[in-house]
Every structure is written in structure tokens, then in C-alpha cells.
Scaffold this motif. Sequence first.
Motif, PDB file in Angstrom:
ATOM      1  N   SER A 282     -63.727   5.420  43.511  1.00  0.00           N
ATOM      2  CA  SER A 282     -64.174   6.028  42.250  1.00  0.00           C
ATOM      3  C   SER A 282     -65.241   5.208  41.527  1.00  0.00           C
ATOM      4  O   SER A 282     -65.677   5.579  40.438  1.00  0.00           O
ATOM      5  CB  SER A 282     -62.973   6.219  41.314  1.00  0.00           C
ATOM      6  OG  SER A 282     -62.353   4.968  41.040  1.00  0.00           O
ATOM      7  N   VAL A 283     -65.680   4.114  42.117  1.00  0.00           N
ATOM      8  CA  VAL A 283     -66.665   3.241  41.479  1.00  0.00           C
ATOM      9  C   VAL A 283     -68.041   3.903  41.549  1.00  0.00           C
ATOM     10  O   VAL A 283     -68.446   4.445  42.594  1.00  0.00           O
ATOM     11  CB  VAL A 283     -66.694   1.866  42.171  1.00  0.00           C
ATOM     12  CG1 VAL A 283     -67.835   1.009  41.635  1.00  0.00           C
ATOM     13  CG2 VAL A 283     -65.366   1.156  41.966  1.00  0.00           C
ATOM     14  N   GLY A 284     -68.784   3.879  40.460  1.00  0.00           N
ATOM     15  CA  GLY A 284     -70.116   4.457  40.427  1.00  0.00           C
ATOM     16  C   GLY A 284     -71.113   3.643  41.226  1.00  0.00           C
ATOM     17  O   GLY A 284     -70.880   2.464  41.544  1.00  0.00           O
ATOM     18  N   ILE A 285     -72.257   4.248  41.514  1.00  0.00           N
ATOM     19  CA  ILE A 285     -73.238   3.599  42.364  1.00  0.00           C
ATOM     20  C   ILE A 285     -73.833   2.356  41.698  1.00  0.00           C
ATOM     21  O   ILE A 285     -74.160   1.372  42.382  1.00  0.00           O
ATOM     22  CB  ILE A 285     -74.356   4.595  42.753  1.00  0.00           C
ATOM     23  CG1 ILE A 285     -75.316   3.953  43.755  1.00  0.00           C
ATOM     24  CG2 ILE A 285     -75.109   5.080  41.521  1.00  0.00           C
ATOM     25  CD1 ILE A 285     -74.678   3.553  45.067  1.00  0.00           C
ATOM     26  N   LEU A 290     -73.941  -3.696  42.248  1.00  0.00           N
ATOM     27  CA  LEU A 290     -73.672  -5.077  41.822  1.00  0.00           C
ATOM     28  C   LEU A 290     -72.634  -5.742  42.714  1.00  0.00           C
ATOM     29  O   LEU A 290     -72.785  -6.903  43.109  1.00  0.00           O
ATOM     30  CB  LEU A 290     -73.206  -5.094  40.366  1.00  0.00           C
ATOM     31  CG  LEU A 290     -74.245  -4.697  39.307  1.00  0.00           C
ATOM     32  CD1 LEU A 290     -73.605  -4.661  37.926  1.00  0.00           C
ATOM     33  CD2 LEU A 290     -75.417  -5.676  39.322  1.00  0.00           C
ATOM     34  N   VAL A 291     -71.569  -5.010  43.031  1.00  0.00           N
ATOM     35  CA  VAL A 291     -70.490  -5.573  43.849  1.00  0.00           C
ATOM     36  C   VAL A 291     -70.992  -5.874  45.257  1.00  0.00           C
ATOM     37  O   VAL A 291     -70.751  -6.966  45.804  1.00  0.00           O
ATOM     38  CB  VAL A 291     -69.289  -4.611  43.894  1.00  0.00           C
ATOM     39  CG1 VAL A 291     -68.245  -5.110  44.901  1.00  0.00           C
ATOM     40  CG2 VAL A 291     -68.659  -4.483  42.520  1.00  0.00           C
ATOM     41  N   MET A 292     -71.707  -4.905  45.871  1.00  0.00           N
ATOM     42  CA  MET A 292     -72.143  -5.079  47.256  1.00  0.00           C
ATOM     43  C   MET A 292     -73.138  -6.224  47.386  1.00  0.00           C
ATOM     44  O   MET A 292     -72.974  -7.114  48.231  1.00  0.00           O
ATOM     45  CB  MET A 292     -72.758  -3.771  47.783  1.00  0.00           C
ATOM     46  CG  MET A 292     -71.749  -2.675  48.064  1.00  0.00           C
ATOM     47  SD  MET A 292     -72.495  -1.213  48.849  1.00  0.00           S
ATOM     48  CE  MET A 292     -72.958  -1.864  50.456  1.00  0.00           C
ATOM     49  N   PHE A 293     -74.177  -6.223  46.550  1.00  0.00           N
ATOM     50  CA  PHE A 293     -75.212  -7.236  46.716  1.00  0.00           C
ATOM     51  C   PHE A 293     -74.796  -8.575  46.109  1.00  0.00           C
ATOM     52  O   PHE A 293     -75.264  -9.627  46.546  1.00  0.00           O
ATOM     53  CB  PHE A 293     -76.529  -6.734  46.138  1.00  0.00           C
ATOM     54  CG  PHE A 293     -77.168  -5.674  46.994  1.00  0.00           C
ATOM     55  CD1 PHE A 293     -77.980  -6.026  48.059  1.00  0.00           C
ATOM     56  CD2 PHE A 293     -76.921  -4.332  46.767  1.00  0.00           C
ATOM     57  CE1 PHE A 293     -78.555  -5.057  48.868  1.00  0.00           C
ATOM     58  CE2 PHE A 293     -77.484  -3.354  47.571  1.00  0.00           C
ATOM     59  CZ  PHE A 293     -78.305  -3.715  48.626  1.00  0.00           C
ATOM     60  N   GLY A 294     -73.909  -8.549  45.119  1.00  0.00           N
ATOM     61  CA  GLY A 294     -73.357  -9.795  44.615  1.00  0.00           C
ATOM     62  C   GLY A 294     -72.513 -10.494  45.670  1.00  0.00           C
ATOM     63  O   GLY A 294     -72.647 -11.707  45.905  1.00  0.00           O
ATOM     64  N   TYR A 583     -74.782   1.834  52.164  1.00  0.00           N
ATOM     65  CA  TYR A 583     -75.283   1.854  50.788  1.00  0.00           C
ATOM     66  C   TYR A 583     -76.154   3.079  50.541  1.00  0.00           C
ATOM     67  O   TYR A 583     -76.036   3.751  49.503  1.00  0.00           O
ATOM     68  CB  TYR A 583     -76.080   0.574  50.511  1.00  0.00           C
ATOM     69  CG  TYR A 583     -76.624   0.484  49.106  1.00  0.00           C
ATOM     70  CD1 TYR A 583     -75.779   0.357  48.010  1.00  0.00           C
ATOM     71  CD2 TYR A 583     -78.003   0.536  48.874  1.00  0.00           C
ATOM     72  CE1 TYR A 583     -76.280   0.272  46.723  1.00  0.00           C
ATOM     73  CE2 TYR A 583     -78.508   0.448  47.597  1.00  0.00           C
ATOM     74  CZ  TYR A 583     -77.644   0.320  46.515  1.00  0.00           C
ATOM     75  OH  TYR A 583     -78.140   0.254  45.245  1.00  0.00           O
ATOM     76  N   ILE A 584     -77.015   3.398  51.493  1.00  0.00           N
ATOM     77  CA  ILE A 584     -77.858   4.593  51.359  1.00  0.00           C
ATOM     78  C   ILE A 584     -77.009   5.855  51.381  1.00  0.00           C
ATOM     79  O   ILE A 584     -77.250   6.803  50.626  1.00  0.00           O
ATOM     80  CB  ILE A 584     -78.920   4.611  52.474  1.00  0.00           C
ATOM     81  CG1 ILE A 584     -79.922   3.466  52.258  1.00  0.00           C
ATOM     82  CG2 ILE A 584     -79.652   5.953  52.524  1.00  0.00           C
ATOM     83  CD1 ILE A 584     -80.931   3.326  53.375  1.00  0.00           C
ATOM     84  N   VAL A 592     -81.781   3.337  43.301  1.00  0.00           N
ATOM     85  CA  VAL A 592     -82.862   2.369  43.108  1.00  0.00           C
ATOM     86  C   VAL A 592     -84.161   3.078  42.743  1.00  0.00           C
ATOM     87  O   VAL A 592     -84.908   2.627  41.866  1.00  0.00           O
ATOM     88  CB  VAL A 592     -83.043   1.507  44.377  1.00  0.00           C
ATOM     89  CG1 VAL A 592     -84.258   0.595  44.242  1.00  0.00           C
ATOM     90  CG2 VAL A 592     -81.798   0.676  44.641  1.00  0.00           C
ATOM     91  N   GLN A 593     -84.426   4.195  43.412  1.00  0.00           N
ATOM     92  CA  GLN A 593     -85.637   4.944  43.108  1.00  0.00           C
ATOM     93  C   GLN A 593     -85.643   5.440  41.663  1.00  0.00           C
ATOM     94  O   GLN A 593     -86.654   5.341  40.957  1.00  0.00           O
ATOM     95  CB  GLN A 593     -85.772   6.123  44.080  1.00  0.00           C
ATOM     96  CG  GLN A 593     -86.064   5.698  45.507  1.00  0.00           C
ATOM     97  CD  GLN A 593     -86.003   6.864  46.477  1.00  0.00           C
ATOM     98  OE1 GLN A 593     -85.621   7.966  46.124  1.00  0.00           O
ATOM     99  NE2 GLN A 593     -86.384   6.610  47.718  1.00  0.00           N
TER     100      GLN A 593
END
Length: 732
Positions: A282-285, A290-294, A583-584, A592-593
Motif C-alpha cells: 500500500s506504499v505510494g510511489i 525513497l525506500v528503494m533508492f535509500g 521500479y518502472i 520521476v517524469q
Amino acid sequence: MNLDIEFVLPHWLYWSVLLLLPLVVMFFVDRSFRRGGTISGGDTAEVPAGEEVAVAYQPPGNLFTAIVDRLSGFSGRYVAYWALIAPFAFAYEVLVRYAFNSPTNWVHESMTLMFGMQYLVAGAYALREGGHVRVDILYQRARPLNKAALDLVTSVFFFIFTIALLVTGWKFFSQSVSDQFFFGSSYANETSFTEWAIQFYPVKFMLFFGALLLLLQGFGQLVRDAQAYRYHWRLHDGSRTFARVLLVIAALLAAWVVFEMINIAVTDYDSLAGSLENSLGSVGIGALTLVMFGSLMVVLVAGLPLAFVTGGLGVAFLYLVGDQAMLNLMPSRIFPMMTNYQLSAIPLFIFMASVLEKAGIIEELFDVVYKWMGGLKAGLAIATVIASTLLAAMVGVIGAAVVTMGLIALPAMLKRHYDPEIAIGSIMAGGTLGILIPPSILAIIYGVIAQQSVGELYLGSLIPGLLLAFMYGFYCWMRGTLNIKLAPPMPVEDRVSTGEKLRLLRNMLAPIVLVILVLGVIFTGIATPVEAAGIGTFGALVVAAMHKRLTWPNLHAACMTTLVASAMVMWIIFGASIFVGFYILQGGQTFVQELISGAGLGPYAVLLLMMVLLVALGMFLDWVGILLLAVPIFVPLIKGLTFDGVFGLPGVAPADVSLWFGVIYLVNMQMSFLSPPFGYALFYIKGVCPPHITMAQIFRSSFPFLGIQALGLLLVILFPALVTWLPNLAYG
């Protein structure tokens, strides 16, 4: 008269060659070594020399690690010799296509599948040899005990990746043989879609087999990590608190992984109590970004190789955001990469580089250029840049260029009292031209990811590459002119006559013809970059034979160098394709766009922001990782923008934007190799520098050339015709 050749390689013969040829080559190689055969030249594997840190203690391992090392060594050597097949196969394809008007499909497919299987099996060998690139921002600065503890913690992500690939790879393989989970009465026998119709299940089996070899080698590495931890624990004289905390974290992560494996094994739809499956669903993109790239940056700086950082985290997020069924995306992401036709040019160009290096061509090349240019002020530095440019046109492998020129040119310049910073800077800057000058391996990977013609990229990057080479040489000449003591010309007594120069040039005729041949067949459209790489490798073998260097030990060394370098690149691609692909899939690209477009920036401001981000990433990440993380997000965004030019200068036609940005990206990546504190060229050159050359001197030597690269980047942005003119002239 009908000269058509209708030969199609039988399946049984294809598999027989792959099975038996390595054994034949092993026999001749081992016999040659027993008779006193030696390897010419050095090691040009694209593994940063600075990564190989000498330590006082080497964990001894045990019987298990010895068996696993021998297994990984044999399997790696076995598939490495497959590279010897490709030059002859592609030479045959080009011959029958143009001489007999009989193009084939089976040559391309057979070689693509062969290299795909090689990548998978080679992962374990590359791990044994330390060939997987890691980002050592904090890791290398840690004390030995803490470093051993970090190895234990990060190994959890390695096992997450390899175990998931092992299980899903078996499913992927078994479904290509049978429509049931394991082998059943219904025999699917999946084949390719070409008329060759080769069976896919042996290729897909390598997903499972490669993961199994990698897992076993990982367990062997874990044993050594545990031995290192115990050894340094006894010798450590300071606080052990941080090491204890890391060990507790490792134990908790390992326990969680085991529990989740049990959850996957015993449940289908309802998770066990306490399982983290779908816990982030349920986490927003924005938060997910932040979580993934952190987490990516945290694990990266802890020292785990990039391939397993991205792969392990990708698997974790597939499970945490999705569910256990989503893990089956793993092989479906990796298989298209391992069987991508364009990517098979990578091992071919690396093999070509290795063969030429073993043939002594690079030493002769530098000697010829030095004799021609040595009379100029800073002539030796200019000769280094020119030789590096020619070397880039031969091989396209940055590590090979920097290390080899460092071994050859640096001692010559220091002996003649060159300023160390000019000497080192010219070697690093010239060596990184392999990013731009065709045949660039980075351009091949970019073309695959961005769906851009590799031939157009090669033509588009040629003028910027030559422009930068000229600017490097001009800078060296200017420094030598302003202060002759910094870069003195060749002594008069060492100079040679014009006749001697022409005689020396004759010695380089064969490699120069090889360069013209490889680039010519690409630019004229006679052959694809992959076929050109195969032809170039075949030509390199001929050149080595002409120099009497085509020996079994040299072929062995070239094959093993190729294996480690290509495995490093491809496993990064495998891991990053999972992480970035997921991620995509979650909407990251759109996020990101929208984030960038919502900032209200103009097209050139967006481009500037991308350049800054790429430079920042280049200071810390490997070039393949940057490409796979950034390009899938940046390219769709840049294609939607209009670049009408600035300061009244011409803009970029919409049809040329993708090509223009691709070359801009390549120039930017060249900067990343020289960017302190972790540019890879800095560590390549450190590995071959005399002990009195410090990292501070190496850093300072990079700054002027970084400024030149930034100027080159600005020129390419302001004058797009530097990129687009040649491709438009050739292709319309």
C-alpha cells in the motif's frame, strides 16, 4: 550458376561442439604449459586494479571451499573457451552472405545463445576471482574486523538473490520442457521462432545451473568471511561494539530470510503470521522511491558487489511490495538480457582487446606514435593521447586502455622527467576515450536499453571523441610550451629519421587495417556491430599469428580475461534489470517524469539537471549501474522535450533527440571515470603507479582533464551538429 549455400547447422552438432571443444582446447593449453609455454603481455581484465587490496590475512578455507573453488574454476574455464568459436562463426556468416548470397539465421542465434549460457555459468568464476565490481565508499576504510562483519551482513542480500534465481530458474527451465511444474508426460519442448528451431530448455537450464554454481561459491565465500571475522576478532584491540551490532543484524536478516523461505514453501495465497510478504503493497510511489533508492545506497556503501546489491534488493521489493508469485518475474527479466543479440558484441570486443594485447600490438603502437610525435613539446604525452585514441578504436575497453598505457607510457614519461600530474592525467583521459571512440561497449549497452541504433551512436560519437582527443593533446602541448620542464620533448639523440618513421609505420599496417575494417563494415552497413566484432576478433587472431603470438597460453589468457570482464558487466545488467524493471513496473518512470516536468523547468534546464545527477552518480557508482538505473527513466522523458537551441544556435530535430542525448550521456560517463573520489580510472592508474605517486596527486591530475571534458560536453550540447551531422550524412 547457383552458388547458394543451404547449410543449416544440425542441433546435435551445435551441442557437441559446445560440449567437446573446451576439452580439446584444455588438452592443448595444458600440454603447452607443461612444455614451458608462457603468457605474453599483462592482464587487461576490466576489474579496477585499485579494488585489489592487499591484506595480511587470507582465510584458509576448508575442504568444502577447495572443492567449490575447483568446481567454479573448471566450469569457468570450460565456458571461457567457447569464445574461440564466435570469430569463425561470424566470419562464415559474412562470407556466405556476400560471396554466395546465402545469409543465415542460425549463426546469429547460435552465438547469442552460446554467450547467454556463458554469462550465467561465469558468475561463480568471477566471484572466485573477485571480478564483481563493488563500491567501496565506506567498506575500504573500515577496520579489518568491521569489514569482515560487513561482509557477513551484506552476504544476506547475495543469498536472497541467488536462492530466488535458483528456484525461479528451475521453474522457468522445467516449464520449457513440460507444462507441469516438474517433468511430466506432456512434453512441451519449447523452441526458438526461427527456422533453426533450436530447443530452449538447455539454455534456460543455465539460469538454474549458473545460480547453483554461484550459490555454492557464495557459501565458500561465507566460510572464509566467518574465518576472517574470528581471526580479526582475536586481534582487534579497540571497541567491538559496532562489529557485534553488525553480526546481530546479519543474524536477524538471515533468520528473516529463512522464515520467508518457509512461508513461500508452505503457503500459496495466505501468508504465515509475521511474514512480510506484501507488507509494502500500500506504499505510494514517492515513499517507495525513497525506500528503494535509500536502501540501495546503504547496501552499496557497505561493500557488496553492485550486481548482488541491485539483484538482492530487487528480489526483496518484489516480495515486499508484491508477493511470492511476483518472484517469477526474475528469469523473465534476465532471459531476454542473456539472449540479447546486441549484447553479444561485448565479449567479442573484449576478446579482441585481449588478443591484441597479448600479441604485443599495444606496445608497438605506443612506440611508433612516440617516435613520430616525440620531437614536439610534451610529445610523449601527446603520443599517449594519440595511442589511446587508436587503442580505443581497436578495443573499446576502458580498463584495458588505462592499465596498459599506464604500464607502457607512465614509466617512459617519468623517466624523461615529465610532471607526474601531466603524465598521469594524459593516460587517464586518453584511456577513457574508449567510452566514445567506436567500438564503445557502453554505446552497445546504451543502444539496447534505449532502443537506439548502435551504428548511429558509433557515428554520432566519433567527432566528439576525436574533438576531445585533440583538446587533450592541445592542453598537453600548451603546458609543455609554457613550461618546457613540465613536459620536455624527446632528446635529439633519440629521434629517428623520416625513413625510420615510415618503416615503423609499416609494422602497424595490420592493426590499422583491422581498425578500418571493423569500423568500415559498421558504418557502411555491411555488417552489424556484433558481426563486426566477430570479424574484428577473427582479424585480431590473424594479426596475433602474424606477430607469432598466437599461442595456446595466450589464447587461454585472452579467454579467461574475456570471461571475467563480460561476466562482471552482464551480472550487473541482470541484477539492475530486476531492480529497475520492478521500479518502472510500479510507476517509477512516470513518477520521476512528472516530478521533473512539474518543476516547471525548460528543456535545457531538465537536461542540465540530468547532467548534474549523472555526474553525482558517476562519483560513486559503476558505469553499467548508472546506465541501467538512469537511462530507462531519462530517455523517455528527454524524447518528449523540444530543444530549439540556445543563444540563437541551431536546435535538435525531434528525430535526432534520442541520438543526441545518447552521445551527451557517453561524454558525461567519460567524466565519471575521472571524477574523484571514486572514478574508476583513478583506481585503474593507481594499480600501476610507482609507490611514491599518491592518490592526492592522481586526484589533482584529473581536474584539468575533467574541465576539458566539461567543455566538450558543453560544446556537444550547444552544437548538436557535432553529433548528428555524420549519422545524417551516412543514413539520411
